[in-house]
Each structure stands twice: as structure tokens, then as C-alpha cells.
Design an enzyme around this catalytic site. Structure first.
Site, PDB file in Angstrom:
ATOM      1  N   GLU A   1       9.282  15.786  16.049  1.00 34.71           N
ATOM      2  CA  GLU A   1       9.739  15.595  14.680  1.00 34.71           C
ATOM      3  C   GLU A   1       8.922  16.504  13.779  1.00 34.71           C
ATOM      4  O   GLU A   1       7.705  16.420  13.745  1.00 34.71           O
ATOM      5  CB  GLU A   1       9.554  14.149  14.248  1.00 34.71           C
ATOM      6  CG  GLU A   1      10.117  13.877  12.863  1.00 34.71           C
ATOM      7  CD  GLU A   1       9.872  12.454  12.390  1.00 34.71           C
ATOM      8  OE1 GLU A   1       8.769  11.949  12.657  1.00 34.71           O
ATOM      9  OE2 GLU A   1      10.771  11.867  11.759  1.00 34.71           O
TER      10      GLU A   1
ATOM     11  N   CYS B   1      13.259  10.492   7.615  1.00 32.01           N
ATOM     12  CA  CYS B   1      13.155  10.059   9.010  1.00 32.01           C
ATOM     13  C   CYS B   1      14.462  10.274   9.768  1.00 32.01           C
ATOM     14  O   CYS B   1      14.457  10.564  10.963  1.00 32.01           O
ATOM     15  CB  CYS B   1      12.732   8.587   9.088  1.00 32.01           C
ATOM     16  SG  CYS B   1      13.684   7.505   8.009  1.00 32.01           S
TER      17      CYS B   1
ATOM     18  N   LYS C   1       0.865  -1.165   0.000  1.00 33.08           N
ATOM     19  CA  LYS C   1       0.000   0.000   0.000  1.00 33.08           C
ATOM     20  C   LYS C   1       0.908   1.224   0.000  1.00 33.08           C
ATOM     21  O   LYS C   1       1.462   1.589   1.041  1.00 33.08           O
ATOM     22  CB  LYS C   1      -0.924   0.027   1.211  1.00 33.08           C
ATOM     23  CG  LYS C   1      -1.861   1.248   1.137  1.00 33.08           C
ATOM     24  CD  LYS C   1      -2.201   1.771   2.504  1.00 33.08           C
ATOM     25  CE  LYS C   1      -2.672   3.213   2.470  1.00 33.08           C
ATOM     26  NZ  LYS C   1      -1.661   4.168   1.967  1.00 33.08           N
TER      27      LYS C   1
ATOM     28  N   GLU D   1       9.491   1.108  11.095  1.00 30.66           N
ATOM     29  CA  GLU D   1      10.520   2.123  10.893  1.00 30.66           C
ATOM     30  C   GLU D   1       9.816   3.453  11.080  1.00 30.66           C
ATOM     31  O   GLU D   1       9.030   3.847  10.218  1.00 30.66           O
ATOM     32  CB  GLU D   1      11.043   2.037   9.453  1.00 30.66           C
ATOM     33  CG  GLU D   1      11.833   0.809   9.138  1.00 30.66           C
ATOM     34  CD  GLU D   1      13.301   1.027   9.472  1.00 30.66           C
ATOM     35  OE1 GLU D   1      14.044   0.052   9.455  1.00 30.66           O
ATOM     36  OE2 GLU D   1      13.674   2.188   9.771  1.00 30.66           O
TER      37      GLU D   1
END
Lengths: 504, 501
Positions: A402, A304, A194, A270
């Protein structure tokens, strides 16, 4: 102030925008509309305009795809082929990617705002190389024979885990696709992918190439759609054997929860990061300032492992800041097709507004704005100036959360002990950079930082053979490296008595 | 009919004094903060053995605090592996030295057979500690030849503070299977033994301290699942939880990990393992094995071979031998060396097993033998064999965790593979044949994590055991279990003027 590229229009004077060939779900070797017939729009972040309408998959489409993948796994050829034959097909797949690199790079550029030149030169060839690496591992799957403590013959078999659900994010559509699909294919699994709803185009193209390469129907399925529908259907599916997810920590929680509540499928995650980039007094200021800039702003900060907290030792702090600001001036923001541009637009309106909000919070909380600080003034699209805040303290929002945008926070430190403590004071643990030539500082700090990837005098230096994954709330599980194959294999122990054996 | 042992054993056997009944935190035995206690019951007599401190969330918080301090700042993760080894070897020696007392505790608490505990189980617990002790100084990462001028390597680092939630069926084995590798890896931990069987965990904690395991490294918080267990799986400062228990609770543990801090989870859950007997099997040796596979430890074992598939060619002969063998199967006081099967662990399990037996009767299976509780105090149930069981019956699908065997007939290999795999579980399987090709085909076809060919319960320190599917993920025993308690850090740095990559 950063530079902007001049572009008369958005339509490329640089590159011919490709026709969008694949817009439907790819299930069992065919492009099909979603059962509901619904579609969603994928937007070009350079302009905010619709690129194409894509089939919107939901639970029923996921069910169909899982059925096809289950059939392909339980009865089809793919898990039963010798590793060398999976290798052959995967190598062909890699070759087809290389052959179509320009078209695919253009897709990622208009879909995700990625730099075209980088996509063409690095990312898409990197994806092909990743498939080749995994292809070369397919015929080297080893279990162990075990010398037991009594007359038993025992060994372990490493078996493909089954039907895998891959949920991939939008920041690096090609590389994310290869990182997940590569090892799973090599291991002999079948799968559903996906792709993120922001970036469905290249995944569908890859599905087409996979079929051309000879990957049997049902082995690789792509269901485009939203996280809350298609993604959730995958994580809670009772007949998916494993889920591999890359994305935000918040969604990572939901993924693991859904796996727990459904069929206890193993999960690998992750997730996000707030990685420290630590510059010691002996660092080469010019070289490392460039690296810091790359670390925070590359791919518009939508990475990331972004080095979003730059800790600079007090001895070179002032000099370093000057260098940073100087170099930021030559950081060009503009149309990602323009080969002179360093930074394209944020991926969509949501992210764009979110990042701008963080900038305002940074200003409000009293950080010093060194450069940037807002959106690009005279153009459409989701463009934000590369922004550097200094005098950031550890408890500020911009130092803790973040941001996933081109925002760098610079923090001053005195001693090694202090920076270790401060670097570790985060729920994340994805990566870290250590800039020093002192062997002892490098060794000590690399062992002290609780993160899964440590770069010493470099940053974002990935390698296919270097396992990549986080500590703490940055997730668990490794991608790249031979470790990644283990995520798609499970271990069966077999024991049987032996008689008249010369020894154990 | 099965045999019963006569009389009680108190005249021949001295029940040990219960020395340790409090939580073990930071090297001290302490009352729970609430001061509450709970009762540990002797399932032979339904009487209270002792009152044990009942921990709750606040006690878990304390334990985690000290485990965190011990991990972040204490000596244990910083010692050379050889020093952890030496302390663990001493720990193993102390276990051997106190073997009889520990075996008695497990018999009192968990109704494990005393003779077996004394002769085999406790010592094998010590041996597993020695196995992992020997691994502590052999922790290897890798250097990696990169594809450009980079020096890359991985460091294998202890994962941190671990929560162990262990079940009641084999208190000693379960304790060492979890604590052994975690200790060797340099982790610190909080152990929650099952509320039914707290005694030996507390004893182990005492011995660990005697051996020199530093304060805070091993902590034991006794108490219940919904309080202590939940506090562990949802704790924000525990880095990993290792759980063995039912599949139902396994779901809860993983969910709590997901909604708290995404701690790493490993689960060893239930099973409904097939024990498959082919026409060429030797009935005389395999029938007793099949019985043991299902009835051992009162059927309270996750890898129990609870579905017995017998090929039609030897079906009748096999059943006759089973009946013959079960007639010699003695149910009684687990301290009695002549007994094969003790009582079920507690009233809840006892009632559950009996209700499954009723299900079996109601659903039309043929009751070959047993089927009733024993008429005596204690949670004793007759070894029970049902035949003519069909795959869709409840007793063929659910994990019963009691001395109830379901026997099913099969014709062909393809058929038995399909039927054996038709379960959400995937823990173990037994394959009884001397035909190499059948053995190879079937072992590769069964979706289970541990396959025993011509043997069953063949455990070994170096053989990892773990499930597929809803039997969980992650291994216990072997080096795979050791690796569970580490995480991998990758490090890269450019190299200059290197003669090659």
C-alpha cells in the site's frame, strides 16, 4: 504531464486562513494544557511551515481523560438519557458543524492538504449528516425476546459498552471523527478521541462545538499527541472498554496486541488496502477511465480504499491506457484552496518521501512510467505528480504494498478466472471495483473477491447506510450503517423461569 | 459430612474400548508427524486411559492446508444450506445412537457424571447440532435503501478456516457449541481439544465422517496448548480463532492473533459469578440451587456461582439449609449414579484448588464444611464452604475452578450491586428474588453477560452466552454464535430509471 495551479503565494487569494482557536487538550469539558506542558507542531503541507503549536498529551493526560469518561459513563447523564434526548443534542451538534463549515473546512485544508471545495461541499456536511444518521438511531436500540425450549422467559439487552478509545487517522479528519464518534455517542458511550498528530485541529474544534451543543462534560474528550505515547496509552489502558482504530495495518497489529496484553478490550480495526479496480472489455472506456483516475488519485491517494491496482482486460487495454493518460493531463495539482485544483499536497514530509521512494522502486523494478513520476518541480510543499505505471506485474513492490499516494499501477488480464485469482492474491481485503454491464460477470466476480466493500460500475460510493469494513488483514468491524452501532453495544442475556404461561 | 460412594464400579459398568487415538486430518486418522504420543489420564484412578497422538505445529499446518482446500475449493461452503442441514442432522442422529459410549468417554476423560451425560448432556449436544442445522438455510443479509440512486446490499459470507480451541470441562458441549455453528455457516475448521480430554472430539470426528461431512471440513489435532494451541492462534492462514478457556490463556490467544495475521478472535474466559439471594427468596428451593451453582462438575465451570451473597435477613436460615443440603452431597466415582461430584480433572487443578483452600483458611475465612481432599486414590476434594469471606480475600477474587464456595453477607441492594461488580470478570450472575423491581434493577446493574433470575445454569439453544470485561467477548449458543462465523460484504451499484430509491 499534469497541470499545476498558479498561485502567486501560498497564502490564500482564495480563502481567508482562519485563526487557530483551539490548541489544547479537551478533557471533562475544558481545554487544558497537557500535564507535561509540552507541545508539538502541526505543519501546513502546502508550505512545510508551522500552523500552530498543539498541546502534546501523554499517558497521564490519557489517564485523566479516562477518569472523566469513566465518571461520565458510570454516573453521568449521557448513558441514562432516553435515546431521543441524545438524538436532540447530536442534532444540535450537527447543526453547529454546518454553521461553521467554512472555518472547519479551512482547518482540514491547511492541516491535511485536503481540497477546500470538497471539504466544504461534501466532507464536513457529510460528517454532520453522519451525526444525524446516528442520532436517528439512538432511540431505536433493540434486543430480542427469545422463545425458549422450555418454560423460561429470556431476552437480550443491548447495553452501551462503556468508555471507548477512538484512534483516528489523518487522511479524512472530519469524516473519521464523525464515523467513530457518531455511533458511540448514539449508543450512550463516553469516549476519548486521539486524532492523528498530523491533523489535530478539527477534532479540537468539534470538541468545542460538542460542548456548545450540550454534550455533557466528560462524554467526549480529545487528547492530541503521538501514537507511541497517547495512542499506546489508550490501547493498553486497563479502564477503557473498547478501542476503535483506523490506520495502517502495522499499527493495527500493535493496537490489537496492546488490547490483548492489557484488559482484553474488544477492538475494531479499519486498516490498509490494495484494492483492485477491474475493468472488463465491455466497460465504457471514457466514463471508467475517469472513475479509475478518481479511484487512485482522490485525496492525493491517501485513502484506504484507493483503487491502486487497475486491472484492465486485454481487449480494451491499449485504448484504456490512452484515455487514462489523456485524462491525467487535466488532473490539476496545486494549492488545495484553489477550486480548480484536483490534488493537494501529501499530508507531511514522511508520507511525501515514502511515496517518492515507491516511485523510484517502480521505475527500478521495470514498470513502464506512463505519466508523472516525481515531485512537482517548481513549488514548495509536499506535492507529487499523479503517476501511472503500466506493464506492472503482480510480484512488483508497487503492486503489493500500500503506497498511500497518487500512484496507479495498471495490470493487464485475459479472463475472469485469472483476474479473480490475481485480485485476491493480497493480504488485504478492503474494497474492489468491478466495471462491466454483464450481469453474470458482475455477480460472479462480486462474490469471488475477498473484500468487504464491492463497487460495481462505481467507486468510492459510500453511503451512510452501507456498512464499511475490511476482510483479511484490512481489519474487522464495520463503520457506517446500523452495524456500526453494534460495535459500541454489548449484549446481555437474561433468563427467568415462567409459571402458568399459556405457551412458551 | 459429605458422603462418599463405596467401591468401584467396574463390576456394574463396562468401560468402553478407546477406538480413536490419532489425529483426524482430511478424513483420516493419522499419527502425528513426530510420532509422539501423550497420555490421557483417568482422574478417578490417576491411571492412563490411552496414549493419544501428540500433534505439533507441523500437524496444524497440514490440517490448515486441508481445511483451506476444503474451504476454497471443496463442496462444503458451496452446498445449499439445506444440504449442510441434512448432513448435520445425520451427525446428530449418530451422536444419539452412540450416546452411552460417548457419555462413558466424557466420564473417563473429564469426570463428567455418567448418569447426567447419559440422560442429558450427550443428547443436548446432538440437539445443539440440530439447532444450528436448522439455521444453515436461513442466512440473511440486507438490502439497503440508499440516500441516492444506488442499489446497496450486504452478503453474509462464511469467514473461512476456523481454529477452535476447546477446554476440558465439558468436552461434548464445548465441541458442539463451536463446531455446530461453524459447520452450519459453511466454514471449515481445525479443532484442538484440551490435552486432558481428547477422546470424545476424536469420536465426534469419526461420526462426522460417517454422517457425510466431507474430508477436510472438520480436522482434529490433539496435543498441548503451547504447541498446537499456539500454532493455531498464530497461524497465518486461519481466518478466525474461537477460544474457550482461562483468562490467562485468552490474553495469549488474542496477542498471537494480533502479531500474526489479525485473525478475528472470540473469547469465552473465566468468571467469578455472583449468586445473590435476597430476603424474600425461598430458602428451601434456593439453597440447593446455590450449592449446585457452585459445586456442579466439581466447580469446574466458567459460569460457576462461586460468590454467594446472602442478604442479612435470611443469612442464618440460609446457611443452615446449605449445611443440610451439602450433607447429602456425595463425592465419588462419576460412573456411580448416586454420586453428585467426581474428581477434579488432573493433579494440577487438584493442587491448585487445595492451595486456594489453604489461602482461605490462612486469610481468616470461616471454614463451614469440607476443606480437605478425600482420602482415596484420584483427585477428589470435599465440597468446601467458607463464610465470613470479605471481598478482598483471594478466595473471593480469584477463579478457583473447584468445589469451593465463598459466602458473603450483604445489607442493601446498592451495596450488593457494587460488590458483585467489583471483579475483573463479567460472565454470569444469579439473582434470587420474587420482587420484580429488585430483579429489574439488579439485572440491569450487574456487569455480566448472562443473568439468571430465580434459576441458574438455565441454558437453552437459543440463549446466547458470553462475557463482559475480562470474561471475554463474543457469544456461544444462540444465533449470535452463528453470526460469529460469518463476515459481511457490502455491495453497491448505481441504478438508473428506478421508480424510487
Amino acid at each position: 504531464m499534469s497541470s499545476e495551479s498558479n498561485g502567486s503565494g501560498v497564502e490564500s487569494s482564495f480563502v481567508k486562513i482562519p485563526q487557530i482557536k483551539f490548541t489544547k487538550l479537551f478533557i471533562n469539558g475544558e481545554f487544558v494544557e497537557s500535564l507535561s506542558g509540552k507541545t508539538f507542531e502541526t505543519i501546513d503541507p502546502r508550505t512545510g511551515e508551522v500552523i500552530a503549536k498543539i498541546s502534546e498529551g501523554d499517558k497521564e493526560d490519557v489517564d485523566l481523560a479516562v477518569k472523566a469518561a469513566r465518571q461520565a459513563f458510570d454516573h453521568g447523564p449521557w448513558p441514562r438519557l432516553p435515546g431521543s434526548e441524545r438524538r436532540k443534542i447530536m442534532l444540535k451538534f450537527a447543526d453547529l458543524i454546518d454553521k461553521n463549515v467554512e472555518e472547519i473546512a479551512a482547518l482540514d485544508t491547511i492541516d491535511g492538504g485536503k481540497l477546500y471545495s470538497l471539504a466544504k461541499a461534501l466532507e464536513i456536511p457529510g460528517a454532520a449528516e453522519h451525526l444525524r444518521y446516528c442520532a436517528g438511531a439512538a432511540d431505536k436500540i433493540h434486543g430480542d425476546t427469545l422463545k425458549m425450549s422450555r418454560e423460561l422467559q429470556a431476552y437480550t439487552l443491548h447495553e452501551p459498552i462503556g468508555v471507548v478509545g477512538h484512534i483516528i487517522p489523518w487522511n479524512s479528519p472530519s469524516y473519521m471523527f464523525a464515523m467513530k464518534v457518531g455511533p458511540a455517542l448514539a449508543a450512550g458511550c463516553t469516549m476519548l478521541v486521539k486524532p492523528a498528530e498530523q491533523t489535530p485541529l478539527s477534532a479540537l474544534y468539534y470538541a468545542h462545538l460538542a460542548k456548545l451543543a450540550g454534550i455533557p462534560d466528560g462524554v467526549l474528550n480529545v487528547v492530541t499527541g503521538y501514537g507511541r505515547t497517547a495512542g499506546a496509552a489508550i490501547t493498553s489502558h486497563m479502564d477503557i472498554d473498547k478501542v476503535s482504530f483506523t490506520g495502517s495495518t502495522e499499527v493495527g497489529r500493535l493496537v490489537m496486541q496492546a488490547a490483548a496484553l492489557s484488559n482484553l478490550k474488544p477492538v475494531s480495526l479499519e486498516l490498509g488496502g490494495k484494492s483492485p479496480f477491474i475493468v472488463f472489455d465491455d466497460a465504457d472506456i471514457d466514463k471508467i477511465a475517469s472513475l479509475a483516475l478518481q479511484g487512485a488519485f482522490i485525496n492525493k491517494g491517501e485513502v484506504c480504499v484507493a483503487g491502486s491496482r487497475v486491472f484492465v482486460q486485454q481487449g480494451i487495454y491499449d485504448k484504456f491506457l490512452i484515455k487514462l493518460v489523456e485524462k491525467a493531463k487535466s488532473w490539476v495539482v496545486g494549492d488545495p484552496f484553489d477550486p480548480n485544483v484536483h490534488q493537494g499536497p501529501q499530508v507531511d514530509k514522511n508520507q511525501y518521501e515514502r511515496v517518492l521512494k515507491f516511485i523510484e522502486i517502480g521505475k527500478k523494478e521495470g514498470a513502464t512510467l506512463l505519466t508523472g513520476g516525481g515531485k512537482l518541480s517548481n513549488r514548495n510543499g509536499y506535492y507529487i505528480e499523479p503517476t501511472i505505471f503500466s506493464d506492472v506485474s503482480d510480484d512488483m513492490t508497487i503492486a503489493k504494498e500500500e503506497i498511500f499516494g497518487p500512484i496507479m499501477s495498471v495490470l493487464k488480464f485475459k479472463t475472469v478466472e485469472e483476474v479473480i485469482k490475481r485480485a485476491n492474491a493480497t493480504k488485504y481485503g478492503l474494497a474492489a471495483g468491478i466495471m462491466t454491464n454483464d450481469l453474470n460477470i458482475a455477480n460472479r466476480v462480486s462474490r469471488s473477491i475477498r473484500a468487504g466493500v464491492i463497487w460495481i460500475n462505481c467507486f468510492l460510493d459510500f453511503d451512510i447506510d452501507l456498512p464499511f469494513g475490511g476482510y483479511k488483514m484490512s481489519g474487522f468491524g464495520k463503520e457506517m450503517g446500523m452495524e456500526s452501532l453494534n460495535m459500541y453495544l454489548h449484549v446481555k442475556s437474561v433468563a427467568t423461569p415462567i409459571y402458568d404461561s399459556p405457551w412458551l | 459430612m459429605t458422603g462418599e460412594s463405596n467401591g468401584n464400579l467396574e463390576s456394574c459398568f463396562k468401560i468402553p474400548e478407546i477406538k480413536f487415538t490419532k489425529l483426524f486430518i482430511n478424513g483420516e486418522f493419522v499419527n502425528s508427524i513426530s510420532g509422539k504420543t501423550f497420555e490421557s489420564i483417568d482422574s478417578r484412578t490417576e491411571e492412563v486411559i490411552a496414549n493419544i497422538s501428540e500433534g505439533d505445529k507441523e500437524d496444524v499446518d497440514l490440517a490448515v492446508q486441508v481445511a483451506r482446500q476444503a474451504f476454497d475449493n471443496g463442496p462444503w461452503p458451496r452446498l445449499p444450506g439445506s444440504e449442510r442441514r441434512n448432513i448435520m442432522l445425520k451427525f446428530a442422529d449418530l451422536i444419539d445412537e452412540n450416546l452411552e459410549e460417548m457419555a462413558a468417554l466424557d466420564t473417563l476423560d473429564a469426570a463428567n457424571l455418567y448418569s447426567f451425560g447419559k440422560a442429558v448432556q450427550i443428547h443436548s449436544g446432538a440437539e445443539l447440532i440440530r439447532y444450528y442445522a436448522g439455521a444453515a438455510d436461513k442466512v440473511h443479509g440486507e438490502t439497503l435503501k440508499m440516500s441516492r440512486d444506488l442499489h446497496g446490499y450486504t452478503l453474509v459470507e462464511p469467514i473461512g478456516v476456523v481454529g477452535h480451541i476447546i477446554p476440558w470441562n465439558f468436552p461434548t458441549q464445548m465441541f458442539v457449541m463451536k463446531v455446530g455453528p461453524a459447520l452450519a455457516a459453511g466454514c471449515t475448521m481445525v479443532v484442538k481439544p484440551a490435552e486432558q480430554t481428547p477422546l470424545s472430539a476424536l469420536y465426534f470426528a469419526y461420526l462426522a465422517k460417517q454422517a457425510g461431512v466431507p474430508d477436510g471440513v472438520i480436522n482434529v489435532v490433539t496435543g498441548f496448548g503451547p504447541s498446537v494451541g499456539a500454532a493455531i492462534s498464530s497461524h497465518m492462514d486461519i481466518d478466525m480463532v474461537s477460544f474457550t478457556g482461562s483468562t490467562v490463556t485468552g490474553h495469549k490467544v488474542m496477542e498471537a492473533a494480533a502479531t500474526s495475521n489479525l485473525k478475528v478472535v472470540s473469547l469465552e474466559l473465566g468468571g467469578k459469578s455472583p449468586f445473590i439471594v435476597f430476603n424474600d427468596a425461598d430458602v428451601d428451593t434456593i439453597a440447593p440451587l446455590a450449592l449446585t451453582a457452585c459445586l456442579f462438575n466439581q466447580g469446574q465451570i466458567c459460569v460457576a456461582g462461586s460468590r454467594l451473597f446472602v442478604q442479612e435477613g435470611i443469612y442464618d436460615k440460609f446457611l443452615n439449609k446449605l449445611l443440610e443440603e451439602v450433607a447429602k452431597w456425595v463425592v465419588g466415582d462419576p460412573f456411580d449414579p448416586n454420586v453428585h461430584q467426581g474428581p477434579q480433572i488432573d493433579k494440577k487443578q487438584y493442587d491448585k484448588v487445595l492451595s486456594y483452600i489453604e489461602h482461605g483458611k490462612r486469610e481468616g475465612a470461616t471454614l463451614l464444611t469440607g476443606g480437605k481432599p478425600l482420602d482415596r486414590k484420584g483427585y477428589y476434594i470435599e465440597p468446601t464452604i467458607f463464610t465470613d469471606v470479605t471481598d478482598d480475600m483471594t478466595i473471593a477474587k480469584d477463579e478457583i475452578f473447584g468445589p469451593v464456595m465463598s459466602v458473603m453477607k450483604f445489607k442493601s441492594i446498592e451495596e450488593v450491586i457494587k460488590r458483585a461488580n467489583k471483579t475483573k470478570y463479567g460472565l454470569a450472575a444469579g439473582i434470587m428474588t420474587n420482587d420484580m423491581n429488585i430483579a429489574n434493577t439488579v439485572s440491569r446493574s450487574l456487569k455480566a453477560g448472562t443473568i439468571w433470575i430465580n434459576c441458574y445454569f438455565a441454558f437453552d439453544n437459543d440463549l446466547a452466552v458470553g462475557g463482559y470485561k475480562s470474561s471475554g467477548f463474543g457469544k456461544d449458543m444462540g444465533m449470535d454464535a452463528f453470526h460469529k462465523y460469518f463476515q459481511l460484504k457490502s455491495i453497491a451499484t448505481p441504478i438508473y430509471n428506478s421508480p424510487w430509491l
